[in-house]
Enzyme design. Structure first.
Site, short mmCIF file in Angstrom:
data_model
loop_
_atom_site.label_atom_id
_atom_site.label_comp_id
_atom_site.label_asym_id
_atom_site.label_seq_id
_atom_site.Cartn_x
_atom_site.Cartn_y
_atom_site.Cartn_z
N SER A 143 1.00 -0.99 0.15
CA SER A 143 -0.13 -0.28 -0.02
C SER A 143 0.85 1.34 -0.22
CB SER A 143 -0.78 -0.10 1.24
OG SER A 143 -1.67 1.17 1.49
N TYR A 156 -2.93 -1.57 10.29
CA TYR A 156 -2.85 -1.56 8.98
C TYR A 156 -1.53 -1.10 8.33
CZ TYR A 156 -4.01 -1.52 3.90
OH TYR A 156 -4.04 -1.85 2.45
#
Length: 335
Positions: A143, A156
């Protein structure tokens, strides 16, 4: 390093029951690859295999929780038993908890790390021996948060930072040992997938991708490219590239802007809808590829396309520099 064309490959897609992973499996199969698909949702995998086979493709489903190394090893075993080799492993499996760090429980934080970071590491450990035999590609989806953290995403962001760290080290070791495996880290910006419908949220609002939002196909094209052309890192979307650059050049200002945007979005977002979360257990099968943000999403990214075509990028850069030099030359000689 030379990688096989897709139609000659055996490809494992992990995290394949919906979203980017499902579309990737469908695209590999459409192009002639033999596909092994894995996720926790047996129902989602069965529908995917049926869809692939009805279009004339070949696919095998293996229900898998990537946080369990033995289950990841089983995916490799099943692929080798059926097809004799693995040429590409594309890893999408991920989960998230949207909550301030002080409201995140130890169990929630550990679960995100187990799935996102340890799952990705387990995949690399399990498949590297098979990829090393004939050469191949390890492609993992991290990401933009591997570099730029977001409020309410502590677990995350930590998992994605960790993914980038271990992939960087793995790549260095593989190059030193001359192992014929390419390691690609794909770093998406906000992507319109059902991921946000099934993440746990404690903010009172429905999770949503960061702006700008891109369709899953932008990631799929990058994965297909990386399966055939060794590339170390790809950022999906110019917004992600700009965020990374800003974080490197102006970290304090970037943090302030991101914090403001995150909390403004939280205040103006839609209330959390009652949906079955899948952080600890598989939820009801959601086989959609796109999420709820089609109207806001970009179908393509010129920024990403240029990363995948460095020759064009260099040519454009050279043309711009040549044009600038010519303009300066004529300007100096026409005064």
């Amino acid at each position: 390093m030379k990688l096989k064309p897709v139609h000659e490959q055996v490809v494992v897609v992990c995290g394949a029951s919906s979203g980017m992973g499902r579309q990737t499996a469908l695209e590999f199969a459409r192009r002639g690859a033999k596909v092994v698909v894995a996720s926790r949702s047996q129902e989602g995998l069965d529908s995917l295999v049926s869809q692939i086979e009805s279009a004339g493709g070949t696919a095998v489903a293996v229900a898998t929780d990537v946080s369990d190394y033995s289950q990841v090893k089983n995916v490799v075993r099943r692929a080798l038993e059926r097809f004799g080799r693995i040429d590409t492993w594309a890893h999408f499996a991920a989960t998230s908890v949207y909550a301030p760090f002080r409201e995140t429980t130890p169990e929630e934080f550990q679960r995100v790390i187990d799935v996102n970071l340890l799952g990705a590491a387990f995949a690399a450990m399990a498949v590297l021996p098979a990829l090393s035999q004939h050469g191949g590609a390890l492609i993992e989806i991290s990401s933009v948060e591997a570099e730029v953290g977001l409020p309410n995403q502590s677990a995350y962001s930590a998992s994605k930072h960790g993914m980038r760290g271990f992939m960087d080290v793995l790549r260095m070791e593989i190059k030193h040992e001359r192992i014929p495996v390419s390691v690609t880290n794909i770093m998406p910006s906000g992507i319109n997938t059902p991921f946000f419908n099934h993440a746990r949220s404690k903010t009172g609002m429905r999770p949503r991708p960061t702006s700008a939002i891109y369709q899953p196909e932008t990631v799929v094209r990058a994965v297909i490219h990386a399966a055939q052309h060794p590339i170390e890192e790809v950022v999906i979307g110019a917004s992600g590239g700009l965020a990374i650059l800003a974080k490197r050049l102006m970290p304090k200002l970037t943090d302030a802007v991101i914090t403001w945007l995150a909390y403004r979005s939280r205040k103006s977002g839609r209330p959390r809808e009652t949906r079955q979360e899948n952080i600890f257990q598989p939820g009801t099968a959601d086989t959609r590829i796109h999420g709820d943000f089609d109207k806001e999403s970009h179908a393509t990214s010129a920024y990403t396309w240029l990363q995948l075509h460095p020759g064009v990028r260099r040519t454009l850069g050279g043309a711009i520099l040549a044009g600038a030099a010519t303009a300066l030359f004529w300007r100096g000689h026409t005064r």
